[in-house]
Structure formats: C-alpha cells, structure tokens
Scaffold this motif. Structure first.
Motif, PDB file in Angstrom:
ATOM      1  N   ARG A  63       1.414  -0.345   0.252  1.00 36.90           N
ATOM      2  CA  ARG A  63       2.518   0.251  -0.735  1.00 36.90           C
ATOM      3  C   ARG A  63       3.330  -0.755  -0.990  1.00 36.90           C
ATOM      4  NH1 ARG A  63       0.467   4.516  -0.977  1.00 36.90           N
ATOM      5  NH2 ARG A  63       1.368   6.680  -0.631  1.00 36.90           N
ATOM      6  N   SER A  66       3.215  -2.265  -4.598  1.00 37.59           N
ATOM      7  CA  SER A  66       3.583  -1.156  -5.787  1.00 37.59           C
ATOM      8  C   SER A  66       5.308  -1.478  -6.030  1.00 37.59           C
ATOM      9  CB  SER A  66       3.283   0.329  -5.473  1.00 37.59           C
ATOM     10  OG  SER A  66       4.360   0.759  -4.477  1.00 37.59           O
ATOM     11  N   VAL A  70       9.848   1.625   0.171  1.00 37.32           N
ATOM     12  CA  VAL A  70       9.170   2.385   1.471  1.00 37.32           C
ATOM     13  C   VAL A  70      10.001   2.245   2.572  1.00 37.32           C
ATOM     14  CG1 VAL A  70       7.166   2.440   2.700  1.00 37.32           C
ATOM     15  CG2 VAL A  70       6.890   2.242   0.265  1.00 37.32           C
ATOM     16  N   GLU A 134       9.580   6.602  -0.654  1.00 39.43           N
ATOM     17  CA  GLU A 134       8.792   7.157   0.283  1.00 39.43           C
ATOM     18  C   GLU A 134       9.177   6.927   1.759  1.00 39.43           C
ATOM     19  OE1 GLU A 134       4.099   7.865  -0.249  1.00 39.43           O
ATOM     20  OE2 GLU A 134       4.817   5.893  -0.079  1.00 39.43           O
TER      21      GLU A 134
END
Ligand SMILES: Nc1nc2c(ncn2[C@@H]2O[C@H](COP(=O)(O)OP(=O)(O)OP(=O)(O)O)[C@@H](O)[C@H]2O)c(=O)[nH]1
Ligand SMILES: [Mg+2]
Length: 299
Positions: A63, A66, A70, A134
């Motif tokens: 992740r 991206s 997070v 997230e």
C-alpha cells in the motif's frame, strides 16, 4: 490523500499514548456519534503466531506505493512491556522508508485481555481525525475479541495456518463464521489446500446472515511475500460493503459496542480499586458501591 494536511506523527503518537492510558472515566466523555469521514478499517485476527503481523507488514508495504495514508495498530499480546516496535521490525523498512504516509504502532495488551476495550475504539477515532484512508488493526483471536473486532472494523480477516486443522471443527460454531475474508497463511507448509477445503466445508453449512457476501478463502505465504489474491479479496469486500451496508445501523452497532466496552472497563476499574471487605457485604451494598463510583461524563 493529497488534499489532506501532512501527517503529524508526534501529535498522533501523543494522542494514541494518551488514549491507551485513559481511564474509562476519561473515555466516557469522548463517546459520541462518529460521523466524520472515516478510514476504512480492516481487522486481522487469528491464533498466536499465525503470521498476522508479517502479513500486515507485506500489505502495508504494498500500500505504501499508493497515495493512501495507511495506519497499523497492533495489539501485541506477547510483550506487554514493549509498547514498541515488534511490528515495526517486521516491516521491511527499505520498502516503506519513502512513505511519509505509513504509520505503525504496537500497543501493549494489558488492558485488552478481554478483547478490546474502549481505548481501541478511541484510538480508531483518533486515526480518523488524522485523515487515514485505511487502518489495519491486529488482535489475537480468542473468542470474545473477535466479536469486539467485528463491531469496530469494516472487514474482518481471519488468519489461520495449515496446522489449524484440528481447531477448525471446534471453531465452527461462532468465530469461524464471523470473518469476511479467510486466509490460510504459511502455505509454504504442507496441507494448506486441505485446510482451505475444511474452511469452505464449514462455510457451506454456515447459517449466519451475510446478506449475499460469499467469503473467499485465500492462501498466502507472508514470509515469501506471496499474497495470493488477498489484495483482490480485500478490495472486493470493500466494494461489497460500500454498496450493501446499512451505514446508520452499522454506526449504531459500533457505538453501542464502544459505550459498552467503556462501561465494562469502568466496572473492572471499580472492582479492582474496591476494598476487599466490600465483598463481605450484601449484593445490594456492593451494587450501591459500584453505582456511586461510576464516573458520569464530564467529571
Ligand atoms: N513458514 C512461514 N512462516 C511464516 C509465514 N508468515 C509468518 N511466518 C513466521 O511465523 C512467525 C509468527 O509470525 P507473526 O507475523 O509474528 O505472527 P502473528 O500472528 O502476528 O503472531 P502474534 O502477534 O504473536 O499472535 C514468525 O516467525 C514469522 O516469520 C509464512 O507464510 N510461512
Ligand atoms: Mg503479531
């Protein structure tokens, strides 16, 4: 994301530490509807040593490439004193060092023995206020904890290993049926496919209401960085949740759990601090003691 203010790690750390130390009397003041834009929360549960931290480390590294911000919160049962970097150590820092938007925190589990307490709900709200996209929450699955996790996160991932076979049958009543995505990690070891079949067998008989979601069972080998279709399964469940969930009902259920866990914690604190002689008294007197010691919001 790009329109968010930069992550203030020191401030976030301070807030999480304060939340982890907060008493129930302090936490109750912050109970309230949680209507802000929220991080998408994924809970990882499963037996000790199944590879939850290693898997999360791999997912976080994936992740980190991206744009997403997070966060990882890991309730660490193995070292109540570490308060530190067990999970951080598992993250391959060379992979994530360039990511200003990844934040990892291991939390001692002294107050999480019965599952999760109000502190965890509070911490998740803190993550929301810091604009995470997230959040991964790691807990050890031991019965009650799983139900607490279910109330707090959007997707529950149950991580098992090929050796979990014996416990599958024992688990089938509740815990096994509760996850949204099943992972058989350590698939580099023998019998992974057999346990996939056993889980699918239990799920086929499951009567629980999933309103149309068919939970996938994926195999991974976290130490080999083989995530199989885990990323795809997580994305599918997220899309399904966003299309099908009754958000108001979900939020109310989460808040009910939040309030209940804070009150449970407060009662445990009163019991711990009560003089031992109290328990020679009648039930009515003991009850009165608890009532007078409950801290109302605002105190
Ligand atoms: N062979 C093999 N070992 C693995 C795999 N994933 C994790 N491990 C090892 O299993 C051990 C436990 O991994 P963790 O990631 O700490 O497991 P955990 O579920 O977070 O453990 P607790 O937090 O203590 O419950 C470590 O020694 C890992 O290196 C895998 O896919 N295959
Ligand atoms: Mg762990």
């Amino acid at each position: 994301m790009s329109d968010n203010p930069p992550l203030n790690r020191r401030q976030l750390s301070r807030e999480l530490t304060a939340a982890s130390r907060a008493t129930a009397g302090q936490l109750i003041n912050r109970v309230g509807p949680d209507r802000e834009r929220r991080a998408y929360r994924i809970g990882f549960t499963g037996p000790p040593g199944a590879g939850k931290s290693t898997l999360i480390a791999q997912l976080a590294a994936a992740r980190a490439e991206s744009e997403a911000r997070v966060g990882v919160l890991a309730i660490d049962p193995s070292s109540p004193l570490s308060g530190g970097s067990i999970l951080g150590d598992r993250i391959r820092m060379d992979e994530v060092a360039d990511s200003p938007d990844l934040f990892i925190r291991s939390l001692p589990s002294r107050w999480a023995h019965d599952g999760l307490t109000g502190n965890v709900a509070e911490m998740l709200q803190i993550m929301d206020r810091h604009h995470f996209d997230e959040v991964f929450l790691e807990t050890v699955g031991v019965g009650q904890t799983d139900h607490a996790v279910k109330a707090l996160v959007d997707t529950v991932v149950l991580v098992l290993v090929p050796e979990s076979g014996d416990s599958i049958q024992a688990m089938k009543a509740g815990i096994l049926e509760m996850a949204d995505v099943y992972v058989v990690n350590k698939s580099d070891r023998p019998n992974a496919e057999r346990i996939v079949g056993e889980i699918e067998g239990v799920l086929a008989l499951s009567t629980g209401s999933r309103r149309g979601w068919q939970p996938p069972v994926v195999t991974t080998s976290a130490t080999r960085n083989e995530l199989g279709d885990l990323l795809g399964a997580l994305a599918s469940h997220r899309a399904w949740t966003e299309a099908n969930r009754d958000d108001l009902a979900w939020r109310r259920r989460a808040e009910r759990h939040h309030v209940q866990s804070v009150l449970n914690q407060q009662i445990a604190e009163i019991a711990e601090q009560a003089p031992v002689e109290l328990f020679d008294a009648s039930g009515a007197e003991i009850y009165a003691h608890f009532l007078t010691h409950l801290t109302p919001p605002g105190d």
